[in-house]
Enzyme design. Structure first.
Site, mmCIF file in Angstrom:
data_model
loop_
_atom_site.group_PDB
_atom_site.id
_atom_site.type_symbol
_atom_site.label_atom_id
_atom_site.label_comp_id
_atom_site.label_asym_id
_atom_site.label_seq_id
_atom_site.Cartn_x
_atom_site.Cartn_y
_atom_site.Cartn_z
ATOM 1 N N ASP A 133 0.852 -1.172 0.000
ATOM 2 C CA ASP A 133 0.000 0.000 0.000
ATOM 3 C C ASP A 133 0.900 1.237 0.000
ATOM 4 O OD1 ASP A 133 -2.298 1.587 0.224
ATOM 5 O OD2 ASP A 133 -2.090 1.667 2.389
ATOM 6 N N THR A 163 -0.311 4.860 1.207
ATOM 7 C CA THR A 163 -0.596 5.747 2.331
ATOM 8 C C THR A 163 -0.476 4.984 3.638
ATOM 9 O OG1 THR A 163 -2.101 7.002 0.936
ATOM 10 C CG2 THR A 163 -2.284 7.319 3.319
ATOM 11 N N PHE A 169 -18.607 9.663 5.533
ATOM 12 C CA PHE A 169 -17.758 9.213 4.428
ATOM 13 C C PHE A 169 -17.828 7.695 4.304
ATOM 14 C CE2 PHE A 169 -13.819 7.558 2.729
ATOM 15 C CZ PHE A 169 -13.616 8.348 1.608
ATOM 16 N N THR A 228 -2.603 1.138 -4.719
ATOM 17 C CA THR A 228 -3.093 2.263 -3.937
ATOM 18 C C THR A 228 -4.394 2.781 -4.526
ATOM 19 O OG1 THR A 228 -2.580 4.504 -3.175
ATOM 20 C CG2 THR A 228 -1.687 3.857 -5.296
ATOM 21 N N ARG A 273 -5.876 4.016 -8.078
ATOM 22 C CA ARG A 273 -7.332 4.024 -7.967
ATOM 23 C C ARG A 273 -7.888 2.607 -7.854
ATOM 24 N NH1 ARG A 273 -8.840 8.977 -6.330
ATOM 25 N NH2 ARG A 273 -8.511 10.627 -7.852
ATOM 26 N N LYS A 278 -7.179 -5.227 -5.012
ATOM 27 C CA LYS A 278 -5.872 -5.539 -4.431
ATOM 28 C C LYS A 278 -5.741 -7.038 -4.170
ATOM 29 C CE LYS A 278 -5.119 -1.068 -2.125
ATOM 30 N NZ LYS A 278 -4.822 -0.401 -0.838
ATOM 31 N N ASP A 284 -1.354 -1.061 6.041
ATOM 32 C CA ASP A 284 -1.609 -0.582 7.398
ATOM 33 C C ASP A 284 -3.068 -0.349 7.696
ATOM 34 O OD1 ASP A 284 -1.618 2.988 7.426
ATOM 35 O OD2 ASP A 284 -1.854 1.679 5.689
#
Length: 1457
Positions: free
Chosen positions: A444, A446, A760, A904, A1015, A1021, A1041
């Site tokens: 990943d 971020t 969200f 990501t 995206r 993934k 993470d």
């Protein structure tokens, strides 16, 4: 966990150390005992089938006492008592034996032992054959029993924790144990108390019906979550009476989805009230900031969501284990061949006799066995005799070795993160060796490659970009100095003073509306224990998430600061009749940043204590006139210095930012007109300096100030935006579910009524809040979200004004700039609703919330209906800084031959920029970027790209073979002559995964140095990882993470979670957990290499040891008529593998180091040894077996030739052979050892000494142990004979001579990199470092032979004009080859106007340092490298290569498809 124990119960039982024979406080009440007995009977029997299996109906337990318990519909549900143990005292033995028989080797050895009880085929005493398998199974059973006993003690502790349950008899809440909680009970929870079951929230002491949870025990997240009382329940202000509760609850059946829960409550008047996960308190969470909460139990015990998610440790089979199982079957085949030879030999031998020999006794009928039947019996006897060819102790030895390896990894100080107080966690104990064979890493971005500490960097408002140069300088200063929070606050010359009331100072008193946490000694101690268990440092700052200094401190931009002040003044005079669109855009932008979130407000003196009432507007001791005068003069000063140097702007912004919030003002009706007048006359401000300002604000500074505010956000993005708004004096002061208060720059408090909040989610990728403006009384929708989503929700361009269209275009350019700089982008928008539209939508929303069927779809539809036709306010760029050591780690891993993928969800430009920053992509790489939404185009592009890559990458070469027929293991991918990178977006990835293009994609990706999937969704993934595992059969590692990385972590061979800012979901799903990405370097290159090398050598050594020893018995059969006799005593045979040669291999597997850690880190290429399985593969297995056969021949026939014509007995012949074999096997291991330790030396000496001592004692006391033979006094006699010593001295070197000779030749003439590294290790440190540098430079010069760029130019030009391309792409490509400029629509493959087109262009940028861009020219000033012919509507060729101001242009070969 922070838990409250029932007083005098559990502690008393711990001191007495008995197993709860007494009743626990009130745990054993009569009602509870009757109901528990009924539950146990019902639970163990067949449960009654429900009419609707998808729903659970719950009523209150109060009407049903002990007499009516059988009438209670809740009696079928399980109790809250948990049991995680696998065994009981009665079931342990049969159940454990049954589980051990699932292992094939155990079944095999038990079958052999039982076969030995058959008199016709037994090889030695039947009872003795049971000893090996019994010892192995006993050791395993003891280990299982100890693990189960630890689970049993933990279950007791949890089941006897205390809570308050409402009792109808006592009409009050009474203490009960957790195990006595039942579905339908009313539970009262207090502050800091752990929730015993899944409870539906019915009442909260908070007037707004809010209860706060800390879910650290569940998912590791330290930020607070809000839970709300079921909507529609009356009387929140009154005391909740459980006896008056007569509603029926219908909800979904128990499941493990922590984020989804729905149901409805049917009241006595048949009215239905819906509820969702917002009203569910999950077991294991902790109540915070709420004095009292009451709810009804929905799920209990093993049906709770927490228990359903607790699957225990994961079991994975390592590659060595899979390889070992294959070799065991090869050994079984070898055993079959040897037994067949013995059977045939015995049949032939018996057939050579003309008459039956005297030892051949007929049966009772006088018949003799036929040669065929005698051969079959011999076959079974040989199986029993040669059974140890299969290493029975190998499985137990491997488990012990892996435990030792895990212990060493866990205690490595280099893998400990001091800042977070987190060591490495080894959650999977059986795949340590896989760490040394990784070929593909999926990471990943971020939080994994970056810090996930979001820092506000720049923004664009109303189409105007504000670069925040002063803030950039502050961040660079912080990065260079690398200071602590305390040291950083001392850097006053470099930073502005804190510009908001959150940094004006901290008063000792708490605000009036702050909720105080229960202050008890127990709470403090438990809180400390809890934080330590989570690995956090016990500090006041660590309690608040995302609150480091670098995240909180934002230096305002001077230009934006002036505009914000103007907008704030006009905000107070807002009315429907005054057009202030431009100014209010700035105010709305920062109001949206402050309001559109779920941030909790607390104070610095009372962290985590929610502020519900705003502080007073006007502090005492200062008049309104003086405040007005100060504010006006301050504003004049800022205008006079707005276009001065950046240093003066910074100082002025600091003076305003530090004092503005401390000047609370009422609404200034004439603020706008006075502002215009002051601009014309600035003579008063020219001679006013900072000293005069400080003098005028003396009274304000000395007066009482509101306390500093702390913001606790659910994500770092929210925290960064709120702190940015606070930097511009739009301070979030207080928040309740109904209202939110913001302090404006001049001190006025605006309190907005919150009408609705749309949280969200990963599907919508946005968040909205509906508020009523306190001044205009308008209903405003503030929305923030991903730019890819918000831009599609703006007003239609046909109906929008030219000005709004221009703002949208400029903002899109700014977003592209932010993405190229590696910033995370968010768009901010608003929408104004009229009363009628809002009421219609609100009614629609309430119906959706109360719906039972298709509730999620209806909620999504209502959200989409509201979030349309938005007005764009601006966008933000947030920096997520790289973690320390990431570039160095990635470079080392790539040198080790590991291909790294980044999966990501971020924008493509952001991901590419980060990839260059962390050295994932090099400046000389050719990068292919494929973006398309058409399957046919995607397939054509994959074919063309693959064709071009194959010209530079010879991958499909045939695999090497041994002896011409046996293929070796697939090698790790080697670097091609030209390095390639692949960038692909989520839409194209969906086409590939769903359109049957997987093979072409994998074929292209395996030839690329690095792959970026942008995206991408969490599901994609996991699909990518599974695709690579299935297609390439390579070892994969996934690292992440967050919860969105769980899918790929579970799909990979090795999953690694990072204990970061996004909670512990990834850690809980992982095999190993680390604190920083840089720890991956040593974990793989050092510990991975060691674990693989040790275990591979140990496994192959076990096969060698057993085959070498068993062959001694096999060679003897040629001299005893294949009768199954032995020349070695069976006790020594059994003890040989169990004790004499068992400990040294285990220590060898735990402690041996073939290369030192420093050399492994200095030469990452050494890792390829494990990738290619060079130590343990089919070829090394065959060579080892041949070596074992040779050594057994030497160990048998040298003593045979010595004693050939003597008259010694059979045991006197076998005893030297046994001793020689032991010495040879131990010396063989000594040759394999690369690191000698005292423990290894002692183990080998003790093994030899134990053999001699046991043999001497056994031969001295055993008179008739093995009739008819007699081992009495054999070793004692041989120890006095010189021949015995001569044999022991000469035979082992003769047996080991070929292995030693080949090793010497290999080290002299064809030394591998491992052998060179071992030689380097023997040098002094300085000379060793020099040799490592020479070796690295030599390999770099030999491997650096890139293909000529001219050839690549031609190949790419051919690719661009290929007829397989889309016509638009071909036209663009043809135009480029003719030297024409590319338009922006052709260059940008992500442009939304042509979603179905794919474009191809090729740019080459010169490798040079460019001068820093003039800040006054703006971020989009024309570059000096603009090609001729590129006008206003065209893009320079180096546009995509431009980094942030002051950076150099990359030398990149980029192909965008």
């Amino acid at each position: 966990m922070s838990r409250r124990i029932v007083p005098g119960c559990f502690s008393r039982m711990v001191w007495k150390k008995h197993f709860f024979k007494e009743s626990c406080c009130r745990c054993g009440s009569p009602d509870t005992e009757i109901q528990n007995e009924e539950l146990e009977k019902r639970g163990k029997g067949k449960k009654r089938k429900k009419k609707n299996e998808n729903k659970r109906v719950i009523v209150s337990n109060l009407p049903f006492g002990s007499q009516k318990w059988k009438e209670n519909p809740n009696r079928h549900y399980g109790s809250n008592k948990i049991k995680t143990t696998k065994y009981t005292i009665l079931t342990f033995l049969p159940k454990n034996i049954y589980e051990q028989f699932h292992r094939f080797a155990n079944v095999y050895f038990v079958f052999i032992a039982l076969l030995n009880f058959v008199p016709v085929v037994n090889a030695f005493q039947p009872e003795v054959s049971l000893i090996p398998i019994c010892v192995i199974m006993t050791i395993t059973a003891i280990k299982d029993a100890w693990e189960d006993f630890r689970r049993y003690k933990l279950d007791k502790e949890i089941n006897h924790m205390g809570c308050y349950i409402y009792s109808r008899e006592e009409r009050a809440y009474v203490e009960r144990c957790w195990k006595d909680v039942r579905v339908g009970d009313f539970v009262q929870l207090q502050c800091n108390e752990t929730i015993p079951a899944d409870i539906l929230l019915l009442h909260s002491s908070d007037q707004s019906g809010i209860c706060h949870l800390e879910t650290a025990n569940l998912d590791g997240e330290t930020n607070l979550k809000q839970r709300r009382v079921v909507r529609g329940l009356p009387g929140q202000n009154a005391l909740f009476e459980p006896e008056f509760f007569q509603s029926t609850i219908t909800c979904e059946m128990p499941n493990n989805n922590l984020n989804k829960f729905q149901g409805y409550m049917e009241q006595p008047n048949d009215e239905r009230v819906g509820f969702n996960i917002e009203s569910l308190l999950l077991r294991g969470c902790t109540i915070r900031n709420t004095e009292v909460a009451v709810g009804i139990v929905i799920y209990a015990g093993h049906e709770t969501k927490a228990m359903l998610n607790n699957n225990g440790p994961r079991y994975k089979r390592s590659r060595i284990e899979r390889r070992m199982n294959v070799d065991i079957f090869l050994c079984v085949g070898l055993l079959f061949v040897m037994c067949l030879i013995g059977a045939v030999g015995h049949g032939i031998w018996t057939g050579t006799f003309s008459e039956h020999p005297p030892y051949d006794v007929p049966d009772e009928y006088g018949n003799f066995l036929s040669p065929a039947l005698a051969g079959f019996y011999t076959f079974l006897t040989m199986i029993i005799l040669l059974q140890t060819l299969i290493p029975i102790s190998l499985y137990v030895s491997i488990e012990l070795v892996k435990l030792g390896q895990v212990f060493l990894i866990h205690n490595d100080i280099d893998l400990y993160d001091e800042a977070a107080d987190l060591p490495i966690q080894c959650r999977a104990l059986n795949i340590t060796e896989d760490l040394g064979q990784i070929q593909y890493i999926f990471s990943d971005k971020t939080g994994t490659l970056t810090e996930n500490k979001m820092v506000f960097r720049r923004c664009t408002v109303d189409g105007i970009e504000f670069s925040h140069q002063e803030n950039a300088k502050r961040l660079e200063t912080h990065k260079e100095l690398d200071l602590d929070d305390e040291d950083f606050t001392k850097l006053q010359p470099f930073t502005l003073p804190p510009p908001t009331l959150g940094r004006a100072g901290c008063a000792q008193q708490s605000p009036p509306g702050a909720l105080r946490r229960c202050q008890s000694a127990r709470a403090r101690v438990q809180g400390h224990a809890r934080s330590r268990s989570l690995g956090r440092r016990d500090s006041s700052q660590s309690q608040v998430a995302f609150s480091s200094t670098i995240e909180k401190d934002v230096t305002p931009d001077s230009r934006l600061l002036r505009r914000v002040r103007e907008a704030a003044l006009q905000t107070e005079s807002l009315s429907p009749f005054i057009p202030t669109r431009t100014s209010t855009a700035f105010a709305d932008f920062f109001l949206a940043l402050a309001i559109c979130n779920t941030v909790l407000v607390s104070t610095a003196t009372e962290p985590r204590q929610r502020v519900t009432i705003p502080p007073p507007i006007k502090p005492p001791g200062i008049t309104l006139e003086k405040i007005h005068q100060i504010f006006q003069r301050l504003k004049l000063a800022s205008l006079s210095q707005s276009f001065s140097s950046s240093q003066s702007s910074s100082e002025l912004g600091a003076s305003f930012g530090a004092r503005g919030p401390e000047e609370p003002l009422p609404a200034l009706g004439s603020g706008d007109s006075s502002d215009r007048g002051d601009r014309r006359d600035s003579s008063d401000s020219t001679d006013m300096g900072p000293a005069s300002l400080e003098e005028m604000l003396q009274s304000v500074s000395s007066s009482s100030l509101p306390p500093a505010l702390c913001y606790e956000a659910e994500s770092p993005d929210e925290a960064a935006l709120v702190h940015a708004a606070q930097a511009y004096s739009f301070s979030l002061v207080s928040r309740t579910p109904e209202r939110v208060t913001v302090r404006l720059p001049q001190g006025t408090l605006l309190t907005f009524d919150i009408l609705h909040t749309l949280g969200f989610d990963s599907v919508r990728k946005r968040m909205s809040v509906v508020v009523r403006h306190p001044l205009t009384k308008e209903i405003v929708v503030y929305t923030k979200g991903a730019d890819s989503v918000i831009m599609d929700l703006l007003e239609d361009s046909a109906g929008a004004e030219k000005r709004m269209k221009r703002i949208k275009e400029k903002t899109q350019k700014h977003l592209d700039l932010y993405a190229r700089d590696g910033l995370r982008t968010l768009c901010i928008a608003k929408k104004v609703l009229n009363e009628d539209d809002f009421q219609k939508w609100a009614n629609f929303r309430r119906e959706a919330e109360a719906a039972i069927e298709n509730r999620e779809e209806l909620l999504m539809e209502t959200a989409q209906h509201l979030e349309t036709k938005l007005t764009l306010l601006g966008a933000t760029g947030i920096e997520d800084r790289l973690q320390d050591g990431v570039p160095d780690t990635i470079m080392a891993l790539r040198e080790a031959g590991i291909q790294i993928w980044v999966l990501t969800g971020d924008k493509q430009e952001t991901a590419v920029n980060i990839a260059y920053s962390c050295k994932l992509l090099d400046q000389r790489d050719t990068v292919f970027t494929i973006n398309t939404e058409n399957k046919e185009t995607c397939e054509s592009l994959l074919d063309l790209t693959l064709e071009e890559v194959r010209k530079s990458y010879e991958w499909d070469k045939p695999r090497r073979k041994i002896f011409g027929i046996i293929p070796t293991a697939p090698e790790a991918p080697e670097a091609p002559s030209t390095e390639f990178g692949l960038v692909i977006d989520g839409k194209t990835l969906s086409l590939i995964l769903q359109g049957g293009l997987q093979e072409k994609f994998v074929s292209l990706a395996r030839r690329c140095r690095s792959v970026l999937c942008c995206r991408s969704t969490p599901l994609q993934k996991g699909m990518v990882v599974r695709l690579l595992r299935g297609q390439l059969r390579g070892m994969t590692l996934a690292i992440g993470d967050g919860a969105n990385d769980v899918s790929m972590i579970q799909a990979a061979d090795v999953g690694i979670g990072i204990s970061g800012q996004e909670g512990m979901q990834a850690v809980m799903a992982s095999d190993f957990a680390i604190a920083r990405f840089k720890h991956l370097k040593k974990l793989l290159l050092v510990h991975g290499h060691w674990c693989y090398s040790r275990l591979a050598k140990m496994v192959i050594y076990f096969f060698y040891k057993n085959v070498s020893y068993v062959n001694l018995l096999f060679w003897y059969q040629f001299f005893c008529g294949f009768s199954g006799s032995t020349m070695i005593d069976y006790w020594q045979m059994i003890f040989f593998n169990l004790f004499f040669t068992s400990v040294p291999p285990i220590l060898f597997g735990v402690l041996d180091k073939d290369v030192s850690a420093e050399t492994l880190l200095g030469l990452p290429e050494l890792y390829r040894n494990g990738q290619n399985s060079e130590i343990y593969n089919l070829s090394t297995f065959i060579i080892t077996m041949l070596d074992a056969f040779y050594q057994s021949l030497i160990c048998f026939f040298v003593p045979y030739l010595v004693y050939k014509d003597s008259d010694i007995d059979v045991f006197s012949f076998g005893n030297p052979i046994n001793t020689i074999s032991l010495l040879t096997i131990l010396l063989h291991q000594a040759l394999e050892m690369k690191t000698w330790t005292l423990s290894q030396l002692v183990a080998m000496m003790c093994s030899l000494g134990f053999y001699l001592v046991f043999s001497l004692i056994y031969n001295a006391v055993c008179l008739l142990c093995n009739p008819p033979t007699n081992p009495y006094w054999i070793l004692e006699r041989q120890l006095s004979e010189p021949t015995f010593y001569l044999l022991c001295l000469l035979t082992p070197p003769a047996a080991l001579l070929p292995r030693f000779f080949i090793s010497a030749l290999r080290g002299t003439f064809g030394a591998s990199l491992i052998l060179k590294a071992q030689q380097i290790d023997k040098l002094p440190k300085g000379q060793r470092d020099l040799e490592i540098q020479k070796l690295r430079s030599r390999k770099a010069t030999s491997g650096a032979s890139p293909a000529p760029n001219d050839d690549l130019d031609q190949s790419i030009s051919h690719l661009c004009v290929s007829p397989f391309l889309h016509p638009a792409a071909a036209a663009v490509s043809q135009g480029h080859t003719e030297g024409q400029g590319l338009s922006s629509s052709a260059v940008n493959p992500l442009r939304r106007g042509t979603p179905q087109e794919s474009y191809c262009f090729y740019n080459r940028w010169a490798e040079e340092e460019s001068a820093a861009t003039d800040s006054s020219a703006g971020p989009f000033a024309p570059s000096r490298g603009t090609a001729p012919g590129q006008g206003s509507g065209q893009v320079p060729k180096d546009r995509d290569s431009r980094s942030s101001s002051g950076s150099h242009r990359r030398s990149v070969s980029a192909v965008t498809l």
